[in-house]
Design a protein around this motif. Structure first.
Motif, PDB file in Angstrom:
ATOM      1  N   PRO B 165       0.844  -1.210   0.000  1.00 12.79           N
ATOM      2  CA  PRO B 165       0.000   0.000   0.000  1.00 12.79           C
ATOM      3  C   PRO B 165       0.869   1.246   0.000  1.00 12.79           C
ATOM      4  CG  PRO B 165      -0.725  -1.568   1.672  1.00 12.79           C
ATOM      5  CD  PRO B 165       0.578  -2.079   1.149  1.00 12.79           C
ATOM      6  N   VAL B 166       0.449   2.275  -0.687  1.00  7.14           N
ATOM      7  CA  VAL B 166       1.247   3.501  -0.771  1.00  7.14           C
ATOM      8  C   VAL B 166       0.442   4.687  -0.259  1.00  7.14           C
ATOM      9  CG1 VAL B 166       2.645   2.697  -2.689  1.00  7.14           C
ATOM     10  CG2 VAL B 166       0.489   3.892  -3.150  1.00  7.14           C
ATOM     11  N   GLY B 167       1.139   5.717   0.125  1.00  7.14           N
ATOM     12  CA  GLY B 167       0.496   6.972   0.474  1.00  7.14           C
ATOM     13  C   GLY B 167       0.194   7.156   1.939  1.00  7.14           C
ATOM     14  N   GLU B 168       0.523   6.178   2.784  1.00  5.92           N
ATOM     15  CA  GLU B 168       0.203   6.288   4.210  1.00  5.92           C
ATOM     16  C   GLU B 168       1.458   6.192   5.063  1.00  5.92           C
ATOM     17  OE1 GLU B 168      -2.779   6.968   5.309  1.00  5.92           O
ATOM     18  OE2 GLU B 168      -3.699   6.874   3.324  1.00  5.92           O
ATOM     19  N   GLY B 169       2.553   6.700   4.607  1.00  2.65           N
ATOM     20  CA  GLY B 169       3.790   6.615   5.378  1.00  2.65           C
ATOM     21  C   GLY B 169       4.452   5.264   5.186  1.00  2.65           C
ATOM     22  N   PHE B 170       5.448   5.003   6.022  1.00  5.12           N
ATOM     23  CA  PHE B 170       6.194   3.755   5.883  1.00  5.12           C
ATOM     24  C   PHE B 170       5.298   2.562   6.249  1.00  5.12           C
ATOM     25  CE2 PHE B 170      10.124   6.401   7.267  1.00  5.12           C
ATOM     26  CZ  PHE B 170      10.182   6.973   6.007  1.00  5.12           C
ATOM     27  N   THR B 171       5.507   1.455   5.543  1.00  2.00           N
ATOM     28  CA  THR B 171       4.774   0.219   5.818  1.00  2.00           C
ATOM     29  C   THR B 171       5.676  -0.724   6.615  1.00  2.00           C
ATOM     30  OG1 THR B 171       3.531   0.416   3.765  1.00  2.00           O
ATOM     31  CG2 THR B 171       3.641  -1.782   4.758  1.00  2.00           C
ATOM     32  N   VAL B 204      11.472  -4.335   9.655  1.00  2.00           N
ATOM     33  CA  VAL B 204      11.742  -3.838   8.301  1.00  2.00           C
ATOM     34  C   VAL B 204      10.605  -2.916   7.894  1.00  2.00           C
ATOM     35  CG1 VAL B 204      12.083  -4.437   5.879  1.00  2.00           C
ATOM     36  CG2 VAL B 204      13.054  -5.905   7.666  1.00  2.00           C
ATOM     37  N   LEU B 205      10.968  -1.677   7.620  1.00  2.00           N
ATOM     38  CA  LEU B 205      10.001  -0.695   7.108  1.00  2.00           C
ATOM     39  C   LEU B 205      10.205  -0.541   5.612  1.00  2.00           C
ATOM     40  CD1 LEU B 205      10.293   2.220   9.735  1.00  2.00           C
ATOM     41  CD2 LEU B 205       8.637   0.331   9.702  1.00  2.00           C
ATOM     42  N   TYR B 206       9.108  -0.321   4.916  1.00  4.63           N
ATOM     43  CA  TYR B 206       9.183  -0.106   3.465  1.00  4.63           C
ATOM     44  C   TYR B 206       8.699   1.307   3.138  1.00  4.63           C
ATOM     45  CZ  TYR B 206       8.008  -0.256  -1.470  1.00  4.63           C
ATOM     46  OH  TYR B 206       7.922   0.038  -2.804  1.00  4.63           O
ATOM     47  N   ALA B 207       9.435   1.971   2.268  1.00  6.39           N
ATOM     48  CA  ALA B 207       9.067   3.331   1.860  1.00  6.39           C
ATOM     49  C   ALA B 207       9.000   3.440   0.348  1.00  6.39           C
ATOM     50  CB  ALA B 207      10.085   4.335   2.392  1.00  6.39           C
ATOM     51  N   ALA B 208       7.811   3.749  -0.176  1.00 10.35           N
ATOM     52  CA  ALA B 208       7.698   4.120  -1.589  1.00 10.35           C
ATOM     53  C   ALA B 208       7.670   5.631  -1.725  1.00 10.35           C
ATOM     54  CB  ALA B 208       6.438   3.519  -2.199  1.00 10.35           C
ATOM     55  N   THR B 209       7.482   6.314  -0.616  1.00  8.22           N
ATOM     56  CA  THR B 209       7.535   7.780  -0.583  1.00  8.22           C
ATOM     57  C   THR B 209       8.569   8.180   0.470  1.00  8.22           C
ATOM     58  OG1 THR B 209       5.211   8.007  -1.233  1.00  8.22           O
ATOM     59  CG2 THR B 209       6.228   9.891  -0.111  1.00  8.22           C
ATOM     60  N   VAL B 210       9.589   8.909   0.041  1.00 11.10           N
ATOM     61  CA  VAL B 210      10.661   9.285   0.971  1.00 11.10           C
ATOM     62  C   VAL B 210      10.630  10.754   1.368  1.00 11.10           C
ATOM     63  CG1 VAL B 210      12.216   7.424   0.364  1.00 11.10           C
ATOM     64  CG2 VAL B 210      12.251   9.524  -0.986  1.00 11.10           C
ATOM     65  N   ARG B 211       9.924  11.575   0.598  1.00  9.82           N
ATOM     66  CA  ARG B 211       9.714  12.973   0.981  1.00  9.82           C
ATOM     67  C   ARG B 211       8.250  13.301   0.722  1.00  9.82           C
ATOM     68  NH1 ARG B 211      13.981  11.551   2.091  1.00  9.82           N
ATOM     69  NH2 ARG B 211      16.023  12.529   1.819  1.00  9.82           N
ATOM     70  N   PRO B 212       7.486  13.723   1.720  1.00  9.54           N
ATOM     71  CA  PRO B 212       7.951  13.947   3.077  1.00  9.54           C
ATOM     72  C   PRO B 212       8.360  12.656   3.757  1.00  9.54           C
ATOM     73  CG  PRO B 212       5.569  14.184   2.965  1.00  9.54           C
ATOM     74  CD  PRO B 212       6.037  14.031   1.560  1.00  9.54           C
TER      75      PRO B 212
END
Lengths: 210, 297
Positions: B165-171, B204-212
């Protein structure tokens, strides 16, 4: 005065064209400064904006009292204009070679919107040394951006000049061109209101030291 | 199988037909993927500075420009235009690159861009997406096209086996007690394999958005571990996000290990992306070694 002779000369070079533009040519007023159908004037040659500010003040876009303490901490007026701070300024400028490419996009945007608005951009002959301008000169002609007028203030500032003249540089890419005396208000008005069905470059010559 | 680039093209073409605000500006690369008959599709030829300037003008005229090219030509060559024509004009645009750090190193250094996110990091107000799977591209892009902000989306040929899922911070992909590994975009699969290979008990955290940067998500993850040890694995220049990890944990004594494309030398080797991953210790072996040494004890 600023004590910066180059910027003062830049302002003195543009004052006549700026006045004719805002007094007689541009379809924009403080009341229509956000109207999508307004004409847009982009001061690419952001150096020496004292003349620009003076005209904007005279036409009511900015308060005349702001001219007195320009470049101070609280002033919206700096040595290069900031569109976020100056009512009526269409772009922030200062770094050379940015205004003409932006103007191409603005004019295309007006065309897409079906607007009757036109885009005018003022560049200096020295500024034309920047390669980005030559990208934009070529693109504007290829994309047939007919609602775009580039005004080149030719005060002989380019380091190596332009073989055959500045107008030729635009003409070979397919622009309509005109060369005028940049101090002659009637000639400026006539040139800036001439019909054109392709991008149009008006080279306004200013004699050095005049 | 759909690539990230295909997902990008399909999404833009769907949206440009539906939303009259959207325009596309290209400099030849990928231009034939977009409907040439649409007046909102503008190709400027091989003129990247003007590509960004034109996008600025379109935004000033009320449009929502998508600007696209290969990463070094989109970000590095017209960097001042991005800074001034977009940021300083206070207009929005969606920049989408392909090529990543070294998707095809056979083309040499001229077509590599490990510093792209670091460059955007010098500019305020940019959202930066680094999707790790083609299915993450469409929702991120659809949201970006609706907004008016400044967005950079970095697409790559390298991807994870599944989308998140994307758009809600780190997963949070995995919970552990020894510390936290933050995996950015396409690095996730390799991070999971490396963690498994070392039997590391880490979150383990996953990030598809790094900024913000999701400081809240990182802080929570760290608070739920026994050690404030954070390893960041980024597919671009190493240390790009270290300042934000440090800022996030400024009230907590912590350790950081930054992993990414190494800064110390310009690799002149061609080869494959896998060869370059190995050279930068971004393959499973290299990451496993980093996990082992950092989380030892």
């Amino acid at each position: 005065m600023t004590g910066d002779e180059k910027h003062e000369w830049a302002a003195a070079s543009t004052i006549d064209v700026l006045w004719v533009l805002y007094d007689k040519v541009l379809n924009v007023t403080p009341a229509t400064a956000d109207d999508p159908d307004r004409d847009r004037f982009l001061l690419s040659k952001g150096h020496g904006p004292m003349a620009y500010y003076a005209v904007l003040a005279e036409k009511g876009f900015i308060d005349e009292s702001t001219l007195d303490d320009w470049t101070s901490w609280d002033s919206p007026l700096g040595q290069h204009p900031d569109r976020v701070l100056v009512r009526g300024a269409e772009i922030s400028s200062g770094s050379l070679g940015h205004g003409l490419p932006i103007a191409v996009g603005t004019a295309i945007g007006q065309r897409i919107a079906g607007s009757r608005g036109r885009t005018f951009v003022l560049v200096g002959d020295g500024e034309l040394d920047e390669g980005s301008n030559h990208e934009a000169i070529a693109v504007a002609a290829r994309l047939k951006v007919a609602n775009l007028t580039a005004i080149v203030i030719d005060n002989q500032s380019a380091m190596y000049g332009w073989p055959g003249g500045i107008a030729r540089r635009f003409a070979v890419e397919g622009w309509q061109t005109a060369e005028i005396d940049g101090r002659d208000h009637e000639a400026v008005f006539t040139a800036l209101t001439a019909p054109h069905d392709r991008p149009y470059a008006v080279v306004a010559k200013i004699e050095k030291g005049n | 199988m759909t690539t990230m680039r295909q997902a990008f093209v399909e999404t833009v073409n769907d949206e440009i037909a539906a939303d009259p605000r959207i325009a596309v500006v290209t400099a030849v690369i990928s231009s034939n993927e977009f409907p040439q008959e649409n007046e909102r599709v503008v190709d400027v030829g091989i003129r990247e500075q003007t590509m960004v300037g034109v996008a600025s003008g379109l935004a000033l005229a009320g449009l929502r420009p998508v600007v696209h090219s290969y990463a070094p030509f989109l970000v590095e060559r017209p960097y001042e235009q991005i800074k001034l024509d977009i940021g300083h004009q206070d207009v929005g645009a969606v920049f989408v690159s392909i090529g990543a750090s070294y998707d095809d190193p056979a083309w040499g250094r001229t077509h590599q861009s490990p510093g792209d996110v670091a460059l955007f990091d010098t500019l305020p107000g940019w959202t930066v997406h680094v999707p790790g799977h083609p299915d993450e591209v469409t929702p991120l892009l659809q949201q970006a096209l609706k907004d008016d902000n400044r967005v950079y989306m970095r697409l790559s040929l390298h991807e994870n086996t599944q989308a998140y899922p994307v758009g809600e911070g780190f997963t949070t992909v995995r919970h552990g007690k020894r510390g936290v590994v933050l995996a950015v975009g396409p690095m996730l699969d390799r991070v999971l394999k490396a963690v498994d290979s070392e039997n590391a008990d880490v979150t383990v955290l996953y990030a598809a958005t790094v900024r913000p940067f999701d400081a809240t998500g990182l802080r929570k993850a760290v608070q739920n571990t026994d050690h404030a040890d954070v390893m960041v694995v980024e597919p671009y220049l190493e240390g790009t996000s270290s300042h934000l990890v440090s800022e996030t944990l400024q009230q907590i004594p912590h350790r950081i290990r930054s992993t990414g494309v190494k800064r110390h030398a310009e690799l002149r080797n061609y080869g494959t992306a896998e060869d370059h991953d190995a050279a930068h210790d971004l393959d499973v072996v290299g990451l496993g070694s980093a996990v082992r040494s950092f989380f030892r004890g």
